[in-house]
Design an enzyme around this catalytic site. Sequence first.
Site, mmCIF file in Angstrom:
data_model
loop_
_atom_site.group_PDB
_atom_site.id
_atom_site.type_symbol
_atom_site.label_atom_id
_atom_site.label_comp_id
_atom_site.label_asym_id
_atom_site.label_seq_id
_atom_site.Cartn_x
_atom_site.Cartn_y
_atom_site.Cartn_z
ATOM 1 N N HIS A 52 0.237 -1.228 -0.059
ATOM 2 C CA HIS A 52 0.179 0.398 0.045
ATOM 3 C C HIS A 52 1.014 1.397 -0.133
ATOM 4 O O HIS A 52 0.736 2.043 0.167
ATOM 5 C CB HIS A 52 -1.038 0.058 0.937
ATOM 6 C CG HIS A 52 -0.412 0.654 2.386
ATOM 7 N ND1 HIS A 52 0.210 -0.712 3.245
ATOM 8 C CD2 HIS A 52 -0.272 1.099 3.472
ATOM 9 C CE1 HIS A 52 0.843 -0.430 4.797
ATOM 10 N NE2 HIS A 52 0.666 1.276 4.347
ATOM 11 N N ASP A 60 0.451 -7.921 1.513
ATOM 12 C CA ASP A 60 0.516 -6.327 1.552
ATOM 13 C C ASP A 60 2.737 -5.454 2.031
ATOM 14 O O ASP A 60 2.908 -5.553 2.410
ATOM 15 C CB ASP A 60 0.082 -5.766 2.418
ATOM 16 C CG ASP A 60 0.417 -4.237 3.127
ATOM 17 O OD1 ASP A 60 0.558 -3.211 1.057
ATOM 18 O OD2 ASP A 60 0.276 -3.526 4.146
ATOM 19 N N SER A 67 5.240 2.882 7.823
ATOM 20 C CA SER A 67 5.021 1.279 7.197
ATOM 21 C C SER A 67 5.561 1.399 6.501
ATOM 22 O O SER A 67 6.510 2.075 5.569
ATOM 23 C CB SER A 67 3.054 1.950 6.549
ATOM 24 O OG SER A 67 2.214 1.880 7.233
#
Length: 769
Positions: free
Chosen positions: A504, A534, A619
């Site tokens: 993402h 992911d 992230s």
Amino acid sequence: MDIGKKHVIPKSQYRRKRREFFHNEDREENLNQHQDKQNIDNTTSKKADKQIHKDSIDKHERFKNSLSSHLEQRNRDVNENKAEESKSNQDSKSAYNRDHYLTDDVSKKQNSLDSVDQDTEKSKYYEQNSEATLSTKSTDKVESTEMRKLSSDKNKVGHEEQHVLSKPSEHDKETRIDSESSRTDSDSSMQTEKIKKDSSDGNKSSNLKSEVISDKSNTVPKLSESDDEVNNQKPLTLPEEQKLKRQQSQNEQTKTYTYGDSEQNDKSNHENDLSHHIPSISDDKDNVMRENHIVDDNPDNDINTPSLSKTDDDRKLDEKIHVEDKHKQNADSSETVGYQSQSTASHRSTEKRNISINDHDKLNGQKTNTKTSANNNQKKATSKLNKGRATNNNYSDILKKFWMMYWPKLVILMGIIILIVILNAIFNNVNKNDRMNDNNDADAQKYTTTMKNANNTVKSVVTVENETSKDSSLPKDKASQDEVGSGVVYKKSGDTLYIVTNAHVVGDKENQKITFSNNKSVVGKVLGKDKWSDLAVVKATSSDSSVKEIAIGDSNNLVLGEPILVVGNPLGVDFKGTVTEGIISGLNRNVPIDFDKDNKYDMLMKAFQIDASVNPGNSGGAVVNREGKLIGVVAAKISMPNVENMSFAIPVNEVQKIVKDLETKGKIDYPDVGVKMKNIASLNSFERQAVKLPGKVKNGVVVDQVDNNGLADQSGLKKGDVITELDGKLLEDDLRFRQIIFSHKDDLKSITAKIYRDGKEKEINIKLK
């Protein structure tokens, strides 16, 4: 062991005697058998069948009888010995008492006689001194007669003393009479020899000596006869009279002196007899007789012997007598008058010496008695005191002996104990300080290690920027432009860098802006990405040597509570290289993720939970352990009111499997069974009745659609089937169904499913290829 007849002996002694008795009896029986066999062989008689045994009494009975008789005989012997010992002790005590009584009686009598003799001798001395001036023959004869009477009285006293000493007890009467007779015989023989030597001096002297010998050998009743003979003798010549006087005075002195010595010896022997309970009067008398015998052998010994001590009065008297003798010898007196005066003077000197010797002996006897009694009293008091001290100080004596025997070891032991105590105190203090220092050092080391790991990790973490990506790091998060995330250099080959980040983060753009810790930037290319995990891989090229490849750890060995560091770039480049610290808060978490932001979860992510601070921009960042090794990649956090520090990271072992395929293939191939499903939890009551679902089933999925010729159709799965278990695992919903199917992407083996069809339970195998 009771063997009868009131005889009891120890069991061990009984067994030993019984064993000896049986052994001797068997040996005797074997000898008899052997002898009988030889007799039978020699005589060839018919006695071979003779039974060779002892009587029919049992061996044990014979042994008991023999042992009891032996013990009875021994007891009789012991009793007889005890009786004889008691009798002998009584006899010795009675004899000792008699001898002791007689000895005391004799000593008292002797003291009385000595006192009487001294008084009489002094009176006679003064009378004779007054009469010495007379020159008549009648007075001389009277003085000579008195002198002879005095000598006879002394002899009588000596015979009486010998008579008293010779009858102390009836038990020793015969032996003492024999010893006295033998000694008197020896004295008589010695006197006879002396008489023979002096035979040339005349018949008068020989007759007088024979009378003296007869006086010594005769018993007490004959003393009166000797006195008559002495009184009836003819007058002697001057040399004979002087010789006789000197001999008599020597005998009297010897008797007196030896009697005093014997009295002292009796007292000392009496002390020894008290300890041994043996009478010693006869031995003392023997000593007296031996001394008399020795002295009598030398009749020519002078009065001034070394054994006799003269007083000052004696010396003055001797000088006076010597002057008088010279004066009388030079005078024109007659031979008879000179003879009488000289004999009178010698007689006086002899009496004076006897008196002084007796006084000296009595004084020595009194001193000896006093010393003996004092010694006895002192010994008794000392013995009592020693007993009391032994009783009171027994324990102290034991302690002293123990100390004297083991004091070196005790001193060494005490020294060791003191040394141990001192060393223990020192080491405790040192250890305490060491522990404090260790804690401080550990904290310092921990801090240093943390800092070192943080600095090394920062060199491997980069910033990844994608202007066209949408924020999907958290469920139901709103989309935003200009997304910025983090990435980790997991491999470096020359100048080529391989960076792992979240799918993402890269979004739909192929090219990504990569910024290093030194603010240098390069453009990287996305090699592949996987929305279901992911994860994405970006390839970049840089000649910057400050960029390092991170070390890879093992996520299978994670421990709950293990400390970790999180390194990332929250809120973009301005806060790049941010390091936060935390621990592993949970393991094996299944986190639902909505990738397409349609308010519906798309996948369950397998992750571990951390409590370190994670913000937007973290992230794709690195999670390292205390060794500085990569153990996970930050993937998501829960951003809800009243929720803090709940973040999740993908385990590094799962990351390695995904990035390997993304690096080579650019994608991940997952098995597709060709079905669509609904969760049982979302069904209403009509839908449950339509599929005939039992009431006990609460979780699972219902097959809503099956693709023709798909894997599910080939496996026999039909619409309306209810799946409750898959691959042996409880099935909660469709996300769990997809997670289990995707976990077999590498092996693609068939898995077992438990289903309900038309209300009936059954199992089928679902193919994955």
